[in-house]
Design a protein around this motif. Structure first.
Motif, PDB file in Angstrom:
ATOM      1  N   PHE A  40      48.136   5.605  41.228  1.00 16.49           N
ATOM      2  CA  PHE A  40      47.416   5.428  40.094  1.00 16.49           C
ATOM      3  C   PHE A  40      46.856   6.957  39.468  1.00 16.49           C
ATOM      4  O   PHE A  40      47.148   7.127  38.459  1.00 16.49           O
ATOM      5  N   GLY A  41      46.013   7.470  40.422  1.00 14.31           N
ATOM      6  CA  GLY A  41      45.688   8.764  39.986  1.00 14.31           C
ATOM      7  C   GLY A  41      46.712   9.847  39.701  1.00 14.31           C
ATOM      8  O   GLY A  41      46.563  10.511  38.630  1.00 14.31           O
ATOM      9  N   PHE A  42      47.615   9.987  40.536  1.00 15.04           N
ATOM     10  CA  PHE A  42      48.650  11.024  40.225  1.00 15.04           C
ATOM     11  C   PHE A  42      49.602  10.678  39.119  1.00 15.04           C
ATOM     12  O   PHE A  42      50.003  11.569  38.287  1.00 15.04           O
ATOM     13  N   GLY A  43      49.717   9.297  39.075  1.00 16.88           N
ATOM     14  CA  GLY A  43      50.816   8.779  38.041  1.00 16.88           C
ATOM     15  C   GLY A  43      49.860   9.089  36.868  1.00 16.88           C
ATOM     16  O   GLY A  43      50.487   9.329  35.630  1.00 16.88           O
TER      17      GLY A  43
ATOM     18  N   GLU B  17      48.697  14.616  31.433  1.00 15.64           N
ATOM     19  CA  GLU B  17      49.384  15.885  30.894  1.00 15.64           C
ATOM     20  C   GLU B  17      50.531  16.257  30.107  1.00 15.64           C
ATOM     21  O   GLU B  17      50.728  16.885  29.196  1.00 15.64           O
ATOM     22  N   LEU B  18      51.290  15.054  30.228  1.00 18.01           N
ATOM     23  CA  LEU B  18      52.670  15.107  29.348  1.00 18.01           C
ATOM     24  C   LEU B  18      52.073  14.605  28.035  1.00 18.01           C
ATOM     25  O   LEU B  18      52.858  15.173  26.857  1.00 18.01           O
ATOM     26  N   LEU B  19      51.134  13.980  27.826  1.00 16.46           N
ATOM     27  CA  LEU B  19      50.808  13.393  26.589  1.00 16.46           C
ATOM     28  C   LEU B  19      49.558  14.352  25.840  1.00 16.46           C
ATOM     29  O   LEU B  19      49.353  14.161  24.556  1.00 16.46           O
ATOM     30  N   GLY B  20      49.113  15.213  26.846  1.00 16.75           N
ATOM     31  CA  GLY B  20      48.041  16.141  26.041  1.00 16.75           C
ATOM     32  C   GLY B  20      46.588  15.265  26.015  1.00 16.75           C
ATOM     33  O   GLY B  20      46.073  15.822  24.921  1.00 16.75           O
ATOM     34  N   GLY B  21      46.638  14.281  26.597  1.00 14.49           N
ATOM     35  CA  GLY B  21      45.292  13.659  26.831  1.00 14.49           C
ATOM     36  C   GLY B  21      44.188  13.864  26.164  1.00 14.49           C
ATOM     37  O   GLY B  21      43.144  13.980  27.260  1.00 14.49           O
ATOM     38  N   GLY B  22      43.903  14.018  24.895  1.00 13.92           N
ATOM     39  CA  GLY B  22      42.753  14.630  24.320  1.00 13.92           C
ATOM     40  C   GLY B  22      41.802  13.708  23.780  1.00 13.92           C
ATOM     41  O   GLY B  22      40.755  13.465  23.524  1.00 13.92           O
ATOM     42  N   THR B  23      42.646  12.437  23.435  1.00 12.55           N
ATOM     43  CA  THR B  23      41.914  11.257  22.626  1.00 12.55           C
ATOM     44  C   THR B  23      41.883  10.112  23.588  1.00 12.55           C
ATOM     45  O   THR B  23      42.494   9.924  24.326  1.00 12.55           O
ATOM     46  N   PRO B  24      40.992   9.331  23.246  1.00 14.62           N
ATOM     47  CA  PRO B  24      40.763   8.151  24.023  1.00 14.62           C
ATOM     48  C   PRO B  24      42.123   7.147  24.217  1.00 14.62           C
ATOM     49  O   PRO B  24      42.321   6.520  25.018  1.00 14.62           O
ATOM     50  N   GLY B  25      42.897   7.128  23.000  1.00 11.60           N
ATOM     51  CA  GLY B  25      43.985   6.483  23.017  1.00 11.60           C
ATOM     52  C   GLY B  25      45.082   7.137  24.010  1.00 11.60           C
ATOM     53  O   GLY B  25      45.785   6.359  24.785  1.00 11.60           O
ATOM     54  N   MET B  26      45.171   8.530  24.078  1.00 11.32           N
ATOM     55  CA  MET B  26      46.223   8.934  24.984  1.00 11.32           C
ATOM     56  C   MET B  26      45.793   8.893  26.284  1.00 11.32           C
ATOM     57  O   MET B  26      46.432   8.590  27.589  1.00 11.32           O
TER      58      MET B  26
ATOM     59  N   ALA C  11      43.905   6.090  27.606  1.00  6.19           N
ATOM     60  CA  ALA C  11      44.264   4.782  27.718  1.00  6.19           C
ATOM     61  C   ALA C  11      45.741   4.513  27.909  1.00  6.19           C
ATOM     62  O   ALA C  11      46.272   3.875  28.960  1.00  6.19           O
ATOM     63  N   ALA C  12      46.567   5.300  27.306  1.00  5.07           N
ATOM     64  CA  ALA C  12      48.197   5.319  27.803  1.00  5.07           C
ATOM     65  C   ALA C  12      48.325   5.956  29.121  1.00  5.07           C
ATOM     66  O   ALA C  12      49.195   5.303  29.716  1.00  5.07           O
ATOM     67  N   ALA C  13      47.451   7.061  29.411  1.00  5.83           N
ATOM     68  CA  ALA C  13      47.819   7.494  30.889  1.00  5.83           C
ATOM     69  C   ALA C  13      47.226   6.392  31.883  1.00  5.83           C
ATOM     70  O   ALA C  13      47.987   6.481  33.091  1.00  5.83           O
ATOM     71  N   VAL C  14      46.086   5.690  31.720  1.00  5.70           N
ATOM     72  CA  VAL C  14      45.858   4.641  32.553  1.00  5.70           C
ATOM     73  C   VAL C  14      46.876   3.523  32.621  1.00  5.70           C
ATOM     74  O   VAL C  14      47.391   3.041  33.799  1.00  5.70           O
ATOM     75  N   GLY C  15      47.548   3.166  31.436  1.00 12.50           N
ATOM     76  CA  GLY C  15      48.556   2.317  31.483  1.00 12.50           C
ATOM     77  C   GLY C  15      49.859   2.778  32.329  1.00 12.50           C
ATOM     78  O   GLY C  15      50.241   2.297  33.061  1.00 12.50           O
ATOM     79  N   GLY C  16      50.212   4.152  31.995  1.00 11.22           N
ATOM     80  CA  GLY C  16      51.051   4.898  33.104  1.00 11.22           C
ATOM     81  C   GLY C  16      50.719   4.880  34.710  1.00 11.22           C
ATOM     82  O   GLY C  16      51.628   4.500  35.207  1.00 11.22           O
ATOM     83  N   GLY C  17      49.528   5.138  34.697  1.00  7.53           N
ATOM     84  CA  GLY C  17      49.198   5.202  36.240  1.00  7.53           C
ATOM     85  C   GLY C  17      49.149   3.757  36.846  1.00  7.53           C
ATOM     86  O   GLY C  17      49.638   3.621  38.006  1.00  7.53           O
TER      87      GLY C  17
END
Length: 180
Positions: free
Chosen positions: A62-65, A71-80, A82-88
């Protein structure tokens, strides 16, 4: 006039948090594999619904994913984020399932019984130290596929290199043999 500008790549806070979670998962996994009894909760004969290895696999993946997706999405917003959490989570669920299955398979693996002195009777071998009359020499036999060197007695002298078989076990480390 050219100026050199040093660029420093800043890691997003979300990515850093996800990397810490992944590192904690790896740390828990190392502790679980190297010293499983340290993290065992409750009665030692009772397994819970989720093993420590599965939790560690989930946290690590989860953490590494999530860090990779962030990093791929440039996670600067809460939506991004949340997408990182989903990918993880997408990476973590199969990893946790696999870690649980592999640890259970290793823990419940069937093994052969430990050989006892009774397993020595009938073993074939060679004399490695001559056996004198009324004294001890040494023989090498195979037990469960492994070579074992034992003290040996015989009714009559047996020379070096003679083939023998074990007729009786006198103790855990000595046998009575005859030529083969």
């Amino acid at each position: 006039m050219l100026r050199r500008v040093a660029t420093v790549q800043v890691v997003a806070t979300g990515t850093l948090i996800f990397l810490i979670i992944g590192g904690a998962g790896v740390g828990v996994l190392a502790l679980a594999l190297l010293g499983g009894e340290i993290l065992h909760f409750g009665h030692p004969d009772v397994d819970g619904p989720v093993s420590v290895e599965a939790v560690a696999g989930f946290l690590g993946a989860f953490g590494f994913g999530a860090a990779i997706v962030n990093e791929l999405l440039g996670g600067g917003t809460p939506g991004m984020i949340a997408a990182a959490v989903g990918g993880g989570t997408l990476a973590a669920v199969p990893t946790a399932w696999l870690a649980g299955r592999l640890s259970r398979a290793a823990r419940d693996m069937r093994t052969d019984a430990t050989p006892t002195r009774d397993d020595l009777v009938g073993a074939l071998g060679l004399v490695v130290t001559p056996i004198p009359a009324g004294g001890y020499g040494e023989v090498r036999v195979r037990v469960a596929g492994q070579p074992v060197k034992l003290n040996a007695r015989a009714d009559r002298p047996i020379p070096l290199g003679a083939q023998i078989f074990v007729v009786q076990t006198l103790s855990e480390t000595s046998v009575h043999v005859e030529t083969y």
